[in-house]
Design an enzyme around this catalytic site. Structure first.
Site, short mmCIF file in Angstrom:
data_model
loop_
_atom_site.label_atom_id
_atom_site.label_comp_id
_atom_site.label_asym_id
_atom_site.label_seq_id
_atom_site.Cartn_x
_atom_site.Cartn_y
_atom_site.Cartn_z
N SER A 149 0.88 -0.92 0.01
CA SER A 149 -0.02 -0.01 0.10
C SER A 149 0.82 1.21 0.17
O SER A 149 1.59 1.56 -0.82
CB SER A 149 -1.07 0.03 1.34
N ARG A 219 -12.09 6.29 10.33
CA ARG A 219 -11.63 5.18 10.25
C ARG A 219 -12.67 4.14 9.88
O ARG A 219 -12.52 3.15 8.97
CB ARG A 219 -11.24 4.48 11.74
N ASP A 316 -9.11 -5.71 -4.80
CA ASP A 316 -8.37 -4.68 -4.19
C ASP A 316 -9.03 -3.70 -5.11
O ASP A 316 -8.20 -3.39 -6.11
CB ASP A 316 -7.21 -4.58 -4.13
N HIS A 349 -8.47 -4.80 -0.23
CA HIS A 349 -7.19 -4.22 -0.27
C HIS A 349 -6.30 -5.03 1.03
O HIS A 349 -5.30 -5.03 1.18
CB HIS A 349 -7.17 -2.82 0.16
N ASP A 350 -6.95 -5.49 2.11
CA ASP A 350 -6.71 -5.97 3.06
C ASP A 350 -5.88 -7.33 3.05
O ASP A 350 -5.02 -7.69 3.79
CB ASP A 350 -7.78 -6.30 4.23
#
Length: 376
Positions: A149, A219, A316, A349-350
């Site tokens: 990232s 968040r 992602d 994305h994680d």
């Protein structure tokens, strides 16, 4: 079983010139190392962290069994990045809130907490600060610079700023710059923070408050973008939090996904610094190595000398495979040595933080190849 990690700190008196034209002096970088540096200092791996991570890459802290480093599944003895073979260095970036000098620390020029006056930092500034730390450690050339990232952007920047100080760059779930959509998500998150009544223009430390409401929302926005639609549906679907009856309320928590996002937001607001969030998301926005070449990424990467490994994940959508392929094409146009793996993983994305056997296998195979270079 994870090994014991020990935080270290290195202080720098001399000023570090920043991209903005400002500078910062009398600062400290927090870092950790794992493994042993070999005799010719050729086995060092620098790990660059993403937005809310730190120098604590692997291992656990003594007496804290649940304190695993954020990439502990990837780095350690016998793992893909094997610390029996590599000397791994994790550095906390300037402006962060996990040990390196940041907005919550004292400005040596004024004797007051930096707060909103902390200088804007860029990916390039972080790379130069990391290079200074490596100078102190006596490491002239890295075997690998590795990052996912935002960390991947730093790895890419290393190949341009210090092309002769590294042999390999491993860039995971990253991009050559942010899309307008990504900048938009960052701006919405920042606005949530700066409009919190407890933000006080960034000088909330003097008021002994924390803009937790803004941090919670920031968040929550982030988590929505990190997960894929499939994973979110599989994990939460339309499940209600309590029972099977709707409350018909516009303010109560009704769905499991709402409960999850609020939990993540609450947790984040208790440990992350609001000014740090603004600084790091701005650094993400600003990163664009092709800006000076008329948006020609091939020209921008012409001076890179490293061998490259890029990894992306099919679901992602924040740092899509298309963005990694842009980097791959530019490198191939420059006839660089580049490998690319596109992992069909459902996690969004994680995925770059999770343990997918294909992903771990690709990483392990590449690092085994790197290890053979200095073992020969």
């Amino acid at each position: 079983m994870s090994f014991i990690a020990t935080p270290q700190f290195m202080h720098f008196d001399e000023a570090l010139p920043l991209t903005s034209g400002a500078s910062i002096r009398d600062y400290t970088l927090a870092y950790e190392t794992y493994g042993t540096l070999n005799a010719d200092r050729s086995n060092a791996v620098l790990v660059c962290h993403a937005l809310n991570a730190s120098h604590h890459v692997a291992g656990v802290y003594e007496g804290q069994p649940k304190s695993e480093g954020w990439w502990d599944n990837m780095i350690g003895p016998g793992k893909a990045v094997d610390t029996h073979k590599f000397f791994v260095i994790g550095v906390n970036n300037l402006g962060s809130c996990f040990g390196s000098t940041g907005p919550m620390h004292t400005n040596p020029d004024t004797g007051e907490i930096y707060g909103s006056s902390f200088p804007v930092v860029t990916v390039e500034d972080w790379v130069n600060a990391q290079a200074r730390l490596l100078d102190r450690l006596g490491i002239e050339q890295l075997a690998v610079v590795l990052g996912g990232s935002l960390g991947g952007m730093q790895a890419l920047s290393w190949t341009l700023q210090h092309p002769d100080r590294m042999r390999h760059a491993v860039v995971v779930a990253s991009a050559p710059n942010l899309t307008a959509e990504n900048i938009a998500f960052n701006e919405v998150a920042r606005r949530a923070i700066v409009t919190d009544p407890d933000f006080h223009g960034g000088d909330f430390y003097a008021h002994n408050v924390i803009p937790q409401r803004g941090l919670r929302i920031a968040r929550m926005i982030g988590h929505i973008t990190y997960l894929s639609d499939d994973v979110m549906n599989e994990k939460f679907g339309r499940q209600l939090r309590e029972g099977i009856d709707l409350k018909y309320s516009t303010q109560d928590v009704e769905f499991q996904i709402e409960s999850y996002l609020r939990y993540q937001g609450d947790k984040f607001s208790e440990y992350f610094d609001a000014n740090t969030y603004l600084l790091i998301t701005r650094a993400l926005d600003y990163f664009d190595p092709a800006k000076g070449t008329g948006d020609n990424l091939t020209l921008a990467l012409a001076n890179a000398r490293a061998k490259f490994m890029l990894v992306s994940f099919t679901t992602d959508w924040r740092f899509s495979p298309k963005r990694s392929r842009e980097i791959v094409k530019a490198l191939l146009d420059n006839k660089r040595d580049v490998s690319y793996a596109e992992i069909d993983a459902p996690h969004g994305h994680d995925a770059f933080l999770l343990t997918d056997s294909r992903y771990v296998g690709v990483m392990g195979s590449y690092f085994d190849g790197v290890a053979k270079e200095f073992a020969a």
